[in-house]
Write a protein that holds these residues in place. Structure first.
Motif, mmCIF file in Angstrom:
data_model
loop_
_atom_site.group_PDB
_atom_site.id
_atom_site.type_symbol
_atom_site.label_atom_id
_atom_site.label_comp_id
_atom_site.label_asym_id
_atom_site.label_seq_id
_atom_site.Cartn_x
_atom_site.Cartn_y
_atom_site.Cartn_z
ATOM 1 N N LEU A 147 31.401 44.855 41.833
ATOM 2 C CA LEU A 147 31.933 43.501 41.639
ATOM 3 C C LEU A 147 31.205 42.357 40.780
ATOM 4 O O LEU A 147 30.679 41.680 39.683
ATOM 5 N N ARG A 148 29.878 42.775 40.783
ATOM 6 C CA ARG A 148 27.989 42.640 39.632
ATOM 7 C C ARG A 148 29.166 42.718 38.064
ATOM 8 O O ARG A 148 28.662 41.946 37.436
ATOM 9 N N SER A 149 29.527 43.587 37.634
ATOM 10 C CA SER A 149 30.052 44.407 36.302
ATOM 11 C C SER A 149 31.048 43.402 35.728
ATOM 12 O O SER A 149 31.331 42.997 34.675
ATOM 13 N N GLN A 150 31.966 42.825 36.789
ATOM 14 C CA GLN A 150 33.115 42.464 35.923
ATOM 15 C C GLN A 150 33.016 40.414 36.057
ATOM 16 O O GLN A 150 33.278 40.214 35.060
ATOM 17 N N VAL A 151 31.656 40.429 37.053
ATOM 18 C CA VAL A 151 31.513 38.660 37.056
ATOM 19 C C VAL A 151 30.662 38.875 35.339
ATOM 20 O O VAL A 151 31.183 37.678 34.140
ATOM 21 N N HIS A 185 33.812 29.755 36.739
ATOM 22 C CA HIS A 185 34.567 30.814 36.904
ATOM 23 C C HIS A 185 34.899 31.770 36.932
ATOM 24 O O HIS A 185 35.619 31.998 37.907
ATOM 25 N N ALA A 186 33.483 32.585 36.842
ATOM 26 C CA ALA A 186 33.637 34.472 36.576
ATOM 27 C C ALA A 186 33.517 34.827 37.732
ATOM 28 O O ALA A 186 34.328 34.855 38.346
ATOM 29 N N VAL A 187 32.948 33.545 38.431
ATOM 30 C CA VAL A 187 32.479 34.984 39.886
ATOM 31 C C VAL A 187 33.455 33.864 40.498
ATOM 32 O O VAL A 187 33.884 35.190 41.400
ATOM 33 N N ASP A 188 34.299 32.922 41.279
ATOM 34 C CA ASP A 188 34.976 32.961 41.407
ATOM 35 C C ASP A 188 36.740 33.601 40.809
ATOM 36 O O ASP A 188 37.024 33.919 42.306
ATOM 37 N N GLY A 189 36.966 33.755 40.327
ATOM 38 C CA GLY A 189 37.821 34.619 39.478
ATOM 39 C C GLY A 189 37.651 36.688 39.911
ATOM 40 O O GLY A 189 38.532 36.532 40.811
ATOM 41 N N VAL A 190 37.239 37.025 40.111
ATOM 42 C CA VAL A 190 36.544 38.506 40.612
ATOM 43 C C VAL A 190 36.513 37.707 42.218
ATOM 44 O O VAL A 190 36.912 39.475 42.254
ATOM 45 N N VAL A 191 35.434 37.181 42.748
ATOM 46 C CA VAL A 191 36.484 37.658 44.239
ATOM 47 C C VAL A 191 37.125 36.891 44.610
ATOM 48 O O VAL A 191 37.946 37.292 45.712
ATOM 49 N N ALA A 192 37.715 36.164 43.966
ATOM 50 C CA ALA A 192 39.499 35.885 43.619
ATOM 51 C C ALA A 192 40.029 36.938 44.229
ATOM 52 O O ALA A 192 41.180 37.263 44.647
ATOM 53 N N PHE A 227 41.250 43.222 49.318
ATOM 54 C CA PHE A 227 40.747 42.993 50.893
ATOM 55 C C PHE A 227 42.428 42.307 51.908
ATOM 56 O O PHE A 227 42.171 42.601 52.749
ATOM 57 N N GLU A 228 42.607 41.024 51.638
ATOM 58 C CA GLU A 228 43.748 40.586 52.604
ATOM 59 C C GLU A 228 44.499 41.277 52.735
ATOM 60 O O GLU A 228 45.991 41.681 53.843
ATOM 61 N N GLN A 229 45.404 42.097 51.689
ATOM 62 C CA GLN A 229 46.373 42.852 51.438
ATOM 63 C C GLN A 229 46.176 44.053 51.868
ATOM 64 O O GLN A 229 47.215 44.247 52.323
ATOM 65 N N ALA A 230 44.924 44.573 52.102
ATOM 66 C CA ALA A 230 44.488 45.582 52.707
ATOM 67 C C ALA A 230 44.965 45.631 54.082
ATOM 68 O O ALA A 230 44.797 46.468 54.772
ATOM 69 N N ARG A 232 36.171 41.295 56.087
ATOM 70 C CA ARG A 232 34.709 41.362 54.411
ATOM 71 C C ARG A 232 35.548 40.683 54.657
ATOM 72 O O ARG A 232 34.319 40.232 53.720
ATOM 73 N N VAL A 233 36.679 39.751 53.766
ATOM 74 C CA VAL A 233 36.353 38.438 53.107
ATOM 75 C C VAL A 233 35.244 36.984 53.380
ATOM 76 O O VAL A 233 34.788 36.993 52.303
ATOM 77 N N THR A 234 35.103 37.311 54.188
ATOM 78 C CA THR A 234 34.313 36.236 54.628
ATOM 79 C C THR A 234 33.340 36.551 54.460
ATOM 80 O O THR A 234 32.426 35.636 53.788
ATOM 81 N N ASP A 235 32.772 37.751 54.225
ATOM 82 C CA ASP A 235 31.172 38.008 53.636
ATOM 83 C C ASP A 235 31.042 38.686 52.265
ATOM 84 O O ASP A 235 30.201 37.852 52.042
ATOM 85 N N LEU A 236 32.236 38.116 52.001
ATOM 86 C CA LEU A 236 32.862 38.355 50.091
ATOM 87 C C LEU A 236 32.535 37.490 49.896
ATOM 88 O O LEU A 236 31.016 36.697 48.759
ATOM 89 N N ARG A 237 32.933 36.310 50.717
ATOM 90 C CA ARG A 237 33.040 34.419 50.120
ATOM 91 C C ARG A 237 31.730 34.423 50.810
ATOM 92 O O ARG A 237 30.704 32.866 49.737
ATOM 93 N N SER A 238 30.864 34.600 50.881
ATOM 94 C CA SER A 238 29.612 33.843 51.168
ATOM 95 C C SER A 238 28.561 34.856 50.290
ATOM 96 O O SER A 238 27.897 33.931 49.808
#
Length: 573
Positions: A97-101, A113-120, A126-129, A136-142
């Motif tokens: 997550l951090r390296s891609q941002v 834009h960088a953080v939003d794009g990677v988190v999205a 996660f949602e597809q899984a 855990r998507v809620t945690d990720l967005r937090s």
């Protein structure tokens, strides 16, 4: 008056899904939303846009600071709260997550834009899984919101400082936010999103707080507005009148009075029904030990495994299990072996490319690919049994066939574990309960998953809560089939899903032949009271009426009509 968009008005009632039975009245404290910043807003340093190298450093430090904050909160917390905070910290510390941002920032992308794009991108995966990862998507967005706020020097999102007892309201509430609450000043939790089995609901239950999820327009209620939260009725009432305040106060007094009863569970004519607690950690065992529960009907051991890069050792596990067994003394403790994999992925045992994780390699099915996980856990339970001087009951999750039950029983008994059972969570197990019970000593119905698989409905989707209602006649049919098999073979059949905590449904379960009920410790007094005011024959009559109903609401209504008047009045049903 029902909910409408716009500012909430006096007497307006917002409806959602209640978690628990308690109520509360107090002023609203709205959780600060995520920082609203244009995704092309530059990162300024002394009023000048930062170059990529400077932006890289600031964002990298922001991630580190968020991880440290979450870990500090985890260290101060206990039980399930501590574990979910640690899990969120690990997500914030995820190298991918951090390296891609940072890679995007190095390429000249704006911070937001960088953080939003990677988190999205991660959130979509996660949602597809589905299942656990979707939750855990809620945690990720937090994590995203915290990092952006920290990097841009904005106030952090989350719960404000509470200077008085308040009702915390949010669109959604991450576990990190929930764990940061000043519990001395939290009366209840209300969210617009989430589900009754999500993190917020679980933590609220652990903390003994009234909770509502799936409440439309809850965030339109202004800060400081006094509201009444009724978890039993699933309602939030704006500026409640004196009558509602008095009713909630009366019910609180009733709950306290019921908790003073410490007698074993049973019906009016002396038929015994064990009333047990659900726990997730050894600390939970120590917390429920002083209460009037007759033991533990579900010890969820996966907390030990999730979010680790390597499996816990035999000794690490044995120490935790022995601590829990010792806390409960000679009371019954039912330990569920690892319920993970697929929708609860393990870094050290991940099954790749599962298109439908809820139907994949989870629970006992992990033995197909990594039998050592189960063998180590069973060895640890055997060692804990020797250390604590008390024998646990042990059961496997996600058993679908008699041959799986036979295999698990052989493995468990090889480690000196003498009372062995399995979970009934899928229709196949309920339909073949007689054959499965022939291989083991007991079964326990996980009605949350049983409802999910019976109704083909994701249990994490709060908007489908009506289909997941444990009163659904189809679900009760499967409980009935399992209980009848237990009666015929003279073997215990317990329930450890949420249905056990409903004092009305508990009567039906006992009428079907269920021998033990396991729930949050706070739900036990009301269930004990309901049982004590009805005979076993009355419970059987209620069960027959529920089975004959055509829908979940009509099933419950038919049973409520049969309740003893004092129970209906005391419990407010």
């Amino acid at each position: 008056m029902t909910a409408t968009p716009g500012a909430a008005r006096t007497g307006e009632v917002l409806r959602g899904v209640g978690v628990g039975r308690r109520g509360a009245v107090g002023p609203v404290a709205q959780v600060r939303p995520a920082p609203h910043v244009d995704d092309d807003a530059p990162l300024l340093v002394d009023g000048v846009p930062a170059d990529p190298a400077t932006a890289h450093r600031i964002v990298d430090e922001a991630f580190t600071q968020v991880v440290d904050e979450l870990r500090e909160q985890s260290a101060r917390a206990t039980g399930t709260v501590r574990d979910v905070l640690a899990a969120t910290a690990q997500m914030a510390d995820d190298k991918a997550l951090r390296s891609q941002v940072l890679t995007r920032i190095d390429a000249g992308d704006h911070v937001v834009h960088a953080v939003d794009g990677v988190v999205a991108m991660f959130a979509t995966m996660f949602e597809q899984a589905g299942g656990y990862l979707a939750e855990r998507v809620t945690d990720l967005r937090s994590v995203r919101d915290r990092v952006v706020a920290r990097a841009l020097g904005l106030p952090p999102p989350g719960v404000p400082h509470l200077d008085r007892p308040s009702v915390v309201v949010a669109r959604d509430l991450a576990p990190a936010d929930t764990a940061a609450l000043d519990l001395e000043n939290v009366l209840a939790i209300v969210t617009e999103l989430g589900g009754p089995t999500g993190h917020t609901a679980i933590i609220a239950g652990q903390l003994g707080l009234p909770c509502l999820v799936q409440v439309p327009f809850a965030t339109t209620v202004e800060d400081g507005t006094v509201v009444a939260v009724d978890a039993a009725d699933g309602t939030l009432t704006v500026d409640p009148d004196d009558a509602l305040r008095a009713e909630l106060g009366r019910r609180a007094g009733v709950e306290d009075a019921l908790a003073a009863d410490v007698e074993p569970g049973g019906t009016a004519d002396g038929h015994r029904v064990q009333l047990l607690a659900n726990i997730g950690t050894a600390q939970d065992a120590e917390r429920v030990a002083p209460t009037a529960v007759e033991g533990v009907g579900l010890f969820r051991t996966e907390v030990l495994f999730l979010e680790r890069t390597t499996a816990p050792t035999r000794q690490e596990q044995a120490t935790v299990y022995a601590q829990a067994l010792s806390a409960l003394g000679d009371r019954k403790v039912v330990v569920r072996t690892l319920d993970a994999g697929a929708d609860k992925p393990l870094a050290f045992a991940t099954q790749p490319d599962e298109e439908n994780p809820a139907l994949g390699v989870r629970g006992y099915r992990l033995v197909r690919h990594d039998p050592e996980l189960l063998e180590t856990q069973l060895a640890a339970l055997g060692a804990a049994q020797s250390d604590a001087g008390t024998a646990p009951w042990v059961m496997a999750p996600m058993i679908a066939t008699a041959s799986e039950a036979r295999d698990f029983a052989a493995r468990a008994r090889a480690h000196g574990l003498t009372t062995v059972g399995v979970m009934v969570e899928v229709p196949a197990a309920a339909l073949r309960a007689r054959e499965i019970l022939a291989e083991v000593d007991f079964v326990s119905l996980g009605t949350n998953d049983l409802a999910q698989y019976t109704m083909a409905t994701d249990r994490l989707r709060g908007e489908l809560a009506d289909l997941l209602d444990p009163w659904q006649p189809a679900v009760l049919d499967l409980v009935d089939a399992t209980a009848r098999a237990g009666l015929e073979l003279h073997k215990p059949v317990g329930v450890c899903g949420e249905s056990a905590s409903d004092p009305v449904l508990a009567l039906v379960l006992v009428g079907l032949g269920v021998t033990s009920l396991s729930m949050s410790a706070g739900a036990v007094p009301a269930v004990r009271y309901a049982l004590r005011h009805h005979t076993r024959a009355q419970c059987a009559t209620m069960a027959a009426a529920a089975l004959a109903a055509e829908s979940a609401p009509s099933a419950r209504a038919s049973v409520v009509a049969m309740l003893a008047p004092e129970v209906r009045e005391t419990l407010g049903v």
